[in-house]
Design a protein around this motif. Structure first.
Motif: not given
Length: 260
Positions: A221, A225, A255, A258
Motif C-alpha cells: 500500500t 502511494l 486506514r 492511506y
C-alpha cells in the motif's frame, strides 16, 4: 637468513619484508609477515613454544611476544586435536569455539565447522558477518534469524549467552518481518508494524501468519502511494498462492496508512 623460519622477500614496490613459517607434524605453516627479521624469528620461536609446551592453554596468549592471536589458536587446536584450521577455531567434543579476539569466544555446532573453517568472521558496527563469493552475509542469517531482527524482541539465546550460536540455544520469537507478539492480561496477539517515520501500527491479529501478510499488504500500500522505500516482504512458504491471495484480500489494515 640466519634466523630459523625466516625468509627475506620484497613487495612489488621494492620494500623488504620478512616471512615467518615453520613445519609441525609434517605440515608447513605460515606464521605471517613482519617488518624485521627479528620479529619474524620471534614469531617462529613463539609458535615453536606453543606446540612444544602442552601446558600452554588457550588463555595463555600472553606467552607469545609477536605471534598473532589467530595463529596462536590455530596452533593449539592443531597441537591438541591434530587438525590444522587456518581460522581461529578450537574444536571441543560436541561443538567448537571461534576466537574473534582474546576476549570474544563464539560457540557453534560442529555441523558448521566446515563452513567457518574456510570463512573468516568479521565484525562491523556490532554485526558479525562473513564474505562469500564477493557478498557479505550476517552469521545470524545462517540461524534462520531475519534481517533487522532485534535481540530480546524477535529472538533470544536460551542460556542468555549472546555469543552462543548453537542451534539449540536460538529461540526465535518472531519469525516474520514487522511482526511482534504482544501480551496483555494473559492474552497474546500478533501486532504488525511498519516503519514510516517511526514504527507504525498496521493492526493486531490472532495469528502470526495473518500479521505477516498484513505487513506485506501495508508495504504494498505504501509503495503504491509513492513511498520509495524498498520494504522487505515476508514469504509464507506454508500457503499456496490462492490461499495467500484470499487471506491478503480479506485482511484489514489501518486506514491511517492511506493518509500518511
Amino acid at each position: 637468513m640466519n634466523n630459523s623460519g625466516v625468509y627475506k622477500t620484497k613487495k612489488k614496490d621494492g620494500t623488504t619484508y620478512y616471512r615467518s613459517s615453520f613445519t609441525y607434524k609434517g605440515k608447513h605453516i605460515s606464521l605471517g609477515s613482519y617488518s624485521s627479521d627479528v620479529e619474524a624469528h620471534q614469531a617462529y620461536l613463539d609458535a615453536k613454544n606453543v606446540v612444544e609446551q602442552e601446558i600452554i592453554s588457550l588463555n595463555d596468549y600472553g606467552s607469545c611476544k609477536v605471534l598473532p592471536h589467530d595463529k596462536f589458536i590455530s596452533l593449539i587446536n592443531y597441537r591438541d586435536n591434530g587438525i590444522y584450521i587456518s581460522t581461529p577455531i578450537y574444536i571441543r567434543k560436541q561443538y567448537f569455539e571461534y576466537y574473534l579476539d582474546c576476549k570474544t569466544v563464539l560457540k557453534f555446532d560442529r555441523d558448521d565447522l566446515f563452513f567457518y573453517a574456510s570463512h573468516k568472521i568479521q565484525r562491523r558496527g556490532g554485526y558479525l558477518f562473513v564474505s562469500d563469493y564477493g557478498s557479505q552475509y550476517k552469521i545470524l542469517s545462517r540461524l534462520g534469524i531475519k534481517p533487522f531482527a532485534v535481540y530480546g524482541r524477535d529472538y533470544i539465546m536460551a542460556n542468555g549467552d549472546q555469543n552462543d550460536y548453537r542451534y539449540s540455544n536460538i529461540l526465535i520469537i518472531n519469525s516474520y518481518i514487522g511482526v511482534r507478539i504482544e501480551t496483555k492480561n494473559g492474552i497474546s496477539t500478533y501486532a504488525a508494524y511498519i516503519h514510516v517515520n517511526g514504527d507504525y501500527l498496521v493492526g493486531k491479529y490472532d495469528s502470526e501468519i495473518k500479521a505477516a501478510i498484513a505487513y506485506n499488504k501495508a508495504a504494498d500500500t505504501l509503495n503504491s502511494l509513492g513511498f520509495e522505500k524498498a520494504y522487505l516482504r515476508n514469504y509464507i512458504t506454508s500457503m499456496k498462492s490462492h490461499e495467500y491471495k484470499e487471506l491478503y484480500n480479506s485482511l484489514k489494515i489501518s486506514r491511517k496508512l492511506y493518509h500518511i
